[in-house]
Design an enzyme around this catalytic site. Structure first.
Site, PDB file in Angstrom:
ATOM      1  N   CYS A   1       0.819  -1.226   0.000  1.00 51.54           N
ATOM      2  CA  CYS A   1       0.000   0.000   0.000  1.00 51.54           C
ATOM      3  C   CYS A   1       0.848   1.270   0.000  1.00 51.54           C
ATOM      4  O   CYS A   1       0.355   2.349  -0.308  1.00 51.54           O
ATOM      5  CB  CYS A   1      -0.948  -0.003   1.195  1.00 51.54           C
TER       6      CYS A   1
ATOM      7  N   HIS B   1      -3.466   6.965   1.874  1.00 49.91           N
ATOM      8  CA  HIS B   1      -3.824   5.672   1.282  1.00 49.91           C
ATOM      9  C   HIS B   1      -5.233   5.329   1.752  1.00 49.91           C
ATOM     10  O   HIS B   1      -5.580   5.497   2.913  1.00 49.91           O
ATOM     11  CB  HIS B   1      -2.826   4.614   1.730  1.00 49.91           C
TER      12      HIS B   1
ATOM     13  N   ASN C   1     -10.153  -0.300  -1.356  1.00 47.11           N
ATOM     14  CA  ASN C   1      -8.701  -0.176  -1.185  1.00 47.11           C
ATOM     15  C   ASN C   1      -8.030  -0.749  -2.433  1.00 47.11           C
ATOM     16  O   ASN C   1      -8.065  -1.954  -2.656  1.00 47.11           O
ATOM     17  CB  ASN C   1      -8.307  -0.954   0.078  1.00 47.11           C
TER      18      ASN C   1
HETATM   19  O1  UT7 Z   1      -4.300  -1.464   2.968  1.00 46.83           O
HETATM   20  C1  UT7 Z   1      -3.484  -2.097   3.916  1.00 46.83           C
HETATM   21  C2  UT7 Z   1      -3.839  -1.668   5.218  1.00 46.83           C
HETATM   22  N1  UT7 Z   1      -5.039  -2.357   5.648  1.00 46.83           N
HETATM   23  C3  UT7 Z   1      -5.718  -1.831   6.614  1.00 46.83           C
HETATM   24  O2  UT7 Z   1      -5.399  -0.772   7.074  1.00 46.83           O
HETATM   25  C4  UT7 Z   1      -6.862  -2.638   7.204  1.00 46.83           C
HETATM   26  C5  UT7 Z   1      -6.908  -2.426   8.685  1.00 46.83           C
HETATM   27  N2  UT7 Z   1      -7.896  -3.247   9.319  1.00 46.83           N
HETATM   28  C6  UT7 Z   1      -9.209  -2.995   9.240  1.00 46.83           C
HETATM   29  O3  UT7 Z   1      -9.594  -2.061   8.584  1.00 46.83           O
HETATM   30  C7  UT7 Z   1     -10.144  -3.860  10.006  1.00 46.83           C
HETATM   31  O4  UT7 Z   1      -9.391  -4.794  10.749  1.00 46.83           O
HETATM   32  C8  UT7 Z   1     -11.184  -4.626   9.126  1.00 46.83           C
HETATM   33  C9  UT7 Z   1     -12.202  -3.650   8.609  1.00 46.83           C
HETATM   34  C10 UT7 Z   1     -10.469  -5.291   7.986  1.00 46.83           C
HETATM   35  C11 UT7 Z   1     -11.879  -5.685   9.943  1.00 46.83           C
HETATM   36  O5  UT7 Z   1     -12.524  -5.096  11.039  1.00 46.83           O
HETATM   37  P1  UT7 Z   1     -12.373  -5.750  12.478  1.00 46.83           P
HETATM   38  O6  UT7 Z   1     -13.234  -4.987  13.373  1.00 46.83           O
HETATM   39  O7  UT7 Z   1     -10.900  -5.816  12.803  1.00 46.83           O
HETATM   40  O8  UT7 Z   1     -12.979  -7.207  12.237  1.00 46.83           O
HETATM   41  P2  UT7 Z   1     -12.418  -8.601  12.710  1.00 46.83           P
HETATM   42  O9  UT7 Z   1     -11.592  -9.181  11.616  1.00 46.83           O
HETATM   43  O10 UT7 Z   1     -11.820  -8.485  14.087  1.00 46.83           O
HETATM   44  O11 UT7 Z   1     -13.750  -9.407  12.832  1.00 46.83           O
HETATM   45  C12 UT7 Z   1     -14.776  -9.024  13.786  1.00 46.83           C
HETATM   46  C13 UT7 Z   1     -15.988  -9.883  13.529  1.00 46.83           C
HETATM   47  C14 UT7 Z   1     -15.656 -11.367  13.435  1.00 46.83           C
HETATM   48  O12 UT7 Z   1     -16.779 -12.073  13.953  1.00 46.83           O
HETATM   49  P3  UT7 Z   1     -16.777 -12.629  15.459  1.00 46.83           P
HETATM   50  O13 UT7 Z   1     -15.594 -13.557  15.528  1.00 46.83           O
HETATM   51  O14 UT7 Z   1     -16.640 -11.442  16.326  1.00 46.83           O
HETATM   52  O15 UT7 Z   1     -18.091 -13.316  15.552  1.00 46.83           O
HETATM   53  C15 UT7 Z   1     -15.550 -11.632  11.965  1.00 46.83           C
HETATM   54  O16 UT7 Z   1     -15.840 -12.970  11.620  1.00 46.83           O
HETATM   55  O17 UT7 Z   1     -16.548  -9.536  12.245  1.00 46.83           O
HETATM   56  C16 UT7 Z   1     -16.607 -10.705  11.412  1.00 46.83           C
HETATM   57  N3  UT7 Z   1     -16.323 -10.293  10.048  1.00 46.83           N
HETATM   58  C17 UT7 Z   1     -17.288  -9.974   9.165  1.00 46.83           C
HETATM   59  N4  UT7 Z   1     -18.620  -9.985   9.256  1.00 46.83           N
HETATM   60  C18 UT7 Z   1     -19.315  -9.613   8.191  1.00 46.83           C
HETATM   61  C19 UT7 Z   1     -15.121 -10.121   9.458  1.00 46.83           C
HETATM   62  N5  UT7 Z   1     -15.292  -9.698   8.183  1.00 46.83           N
HETATM   63  C20 UT7 Z   1     -16.622  -9.603   7.984  1.00 46.83           C
HETATM   64  C21 UT7 Z   1     -17.415  -9.236   6.882  1.00 46.83           C
HETATM   65  N6  UT7 Z   1     -18.763  -9.245   7.035  1.00 46.83           N
HETATM   66  N7  UT7 Z   1     -16.870  -8.854   5.717  1.00 46.83           N
END
Ligand code: UT7
Length: 333
Positions: free
Chosen positions: A114, A260, A290
């Site tokens: 990125c 970014h 992204n």
């Molecule tokens: O470009 C490179 C740099 N990248 C970034 O800067 C990304 C940085 N990270 C983020 O933006 C966030 O971590 C995300 C938006 C990618 C994810 O958000 P999060 O709050 O960290 O979600 P998580 O992966 O911790 O998941 C939380 C919950 C999980 O469910 P449980 O275990 O709490 O029941 C996941 O299974 O959300 C669930 N989940 C989803 N649910 C619906 C994860 N992805 C999805 C989805 N739709 N797409």
């Protein structure tokens, strides 16, 4: 002493719009979850047979060249950032060079994820400042949609990414008032496996591509989203401050921040940290998601096209991504 300045900008995104609702045909997710956690509403996916990584880059480059009043033959070097190249090797810069009819001109393929575009811009800036080249074409282009795992298992990364390309023509100038003031690059390989695609890798027993490797799923993007998020909000702020301090400015001097496009919550956090108004930060990930190395040149081009960049403005580009990498560029337009 030569300086460099951006003299032309362009971008290309495929026509194929994929909304958050469209994603629910492949995975368990919802428009509400994606909007709340990321701010993304839709993204573009390439059209097989029409778009390639290098054709999108060429389209963006042609627009940038037109706007700079130049032709491909005026370019001395291509610096091309992508993590989703058309071939394993050679890099997509070769293919774009051929497409633009620039045979014989040097090309440099870089990754840096990125932060790829800011790294590429910095390389071009150093070439020009050293006097080795006068005009560079700096490109970021990605096709993420063919790579991501669109099943529910891959939803934490699949919903984020989109396809597209952006390009900048960077030209030598003697004018220290209108130029790239400085660039700042960082990396920390201790976090390489927090956001990565493991396969196909060469350092393994057996062939890099085999049914066993595919079954292992290492070709899918792995992201520890939480770790990436936490580092991103710290590193963005740091690398922007570094650029400001290097040039004797403070956050109040910034006219426009082009971050970014990773996550609207990250962008808002950084904006508030710096005390900037919403109008001073470019966010277009709502429409494009992204696009990794392409996100900054696409956002910068849109900002320029919509009149948000005026001569004399202080523009800051800032990136954070896999590696980890983070980088900034401060530009007096
Ligand atoms: O470009 C490179 C740099 N990248 C970034 O800067 C990304 C940085 N990270 C983020 O933006 C966030 O971590 C995300 C938006 C990618 C994810 O958000 P999060 O709050 O960290 O979600 P998580 O992966 O911790 O998941 C939380 C919950 C999980 O469910 P449980 O275990 O709490 O029941 C996941 O299974 O959300 C669930 N989940 C989803 N649910 C619906 C994860 N992805 C999805 C989805 N739709 N797409």
């Amino acid at each position: 002493m030569a300086f460099s300045r951006i003299t032309g900008l362009g971008f290309y995104v495929p026509d194929n719009v994929i909304t958050n609702d469209d994603l629910t045909q492949w995975m368990e997710t919802s428009d509400e979850w994606i909007r709340e956690r990321t701010g993304i509403q839709e993204r573009r996916y390439f059209e097989y047979g029409k778009d390639t990584n290098y054709s999108m880059a060429a389209a963006a480059s042609r627009q940038a060249l037109d706007r700079a009043g130049l032709t491909p033959n005026d370019i001395d070097v291509i610096v091309y950032a992508t993590i989703t190249p058309d071939y394993f090797f050679p890099g997509s810069a070769f293919l774009m060079q051929r497409e633009l009819g620039m045979d014989g001109k040097p090309v440099i393929d870089i990754r840096e994820q990125c932060s790829g575009f800011v790294y590429a811009l910095s390389i071009a800036d150093q070439f020009i400042k050293s006097g080795m080249y006068k005009t560079a074409l700096v490109v970021g282009s990605e096709i993420q949609s063919s790579w991501i795992d669109k099943s529910t298992a891959g939803r934490n990364t699949a919903v984020i990414f989109g396809d597209g390309a952006g390009a900048a023509v960077v030209s030598a100038t003697n004018d220290p008032q209108h130029c790239i003031l400085s660039t700042h690059l960082h990396a920390d390989g201790r976090f390489a496996e927090e956001l990565y695609v493991k396969d196909p890798g060469s350092s393994r027993e057996g062939r890099p591509v085999s049914q066993e490797v595919i079954d292992g799923g290492g070709h899918n993007v792995y992201m520890n989203g939480n770790a990436v998020f936490k580092h991103a909000i710290v590193r963005f702020g740091e690398v922007i401050q570094e650029a400001l301090e290097a040039n004797g400015y403070t956050a109040g001097d910034i006219d426009l921040l082009v971050p970014h496009q990773a996550n609207l919550r990250i962008s808002d956090y950084v904006r508030q940290q710096l005390g900037l108004a919403e109008s001073q930060v470019i966010n277009n990930l709502q429409r494009f998601g992204n696009t990794t190395a392409a996100s900054i040149p696409i956002a910068l081009t849109e900002a320029w096209e919509t009149g948000k960049i005026q001569e004399g403005d202080l523009i800051c580009l800032a990136a954070f991504g896999s590696g980890f990498t983070w980088a900034s560029a401060l530009i007096r337009w």
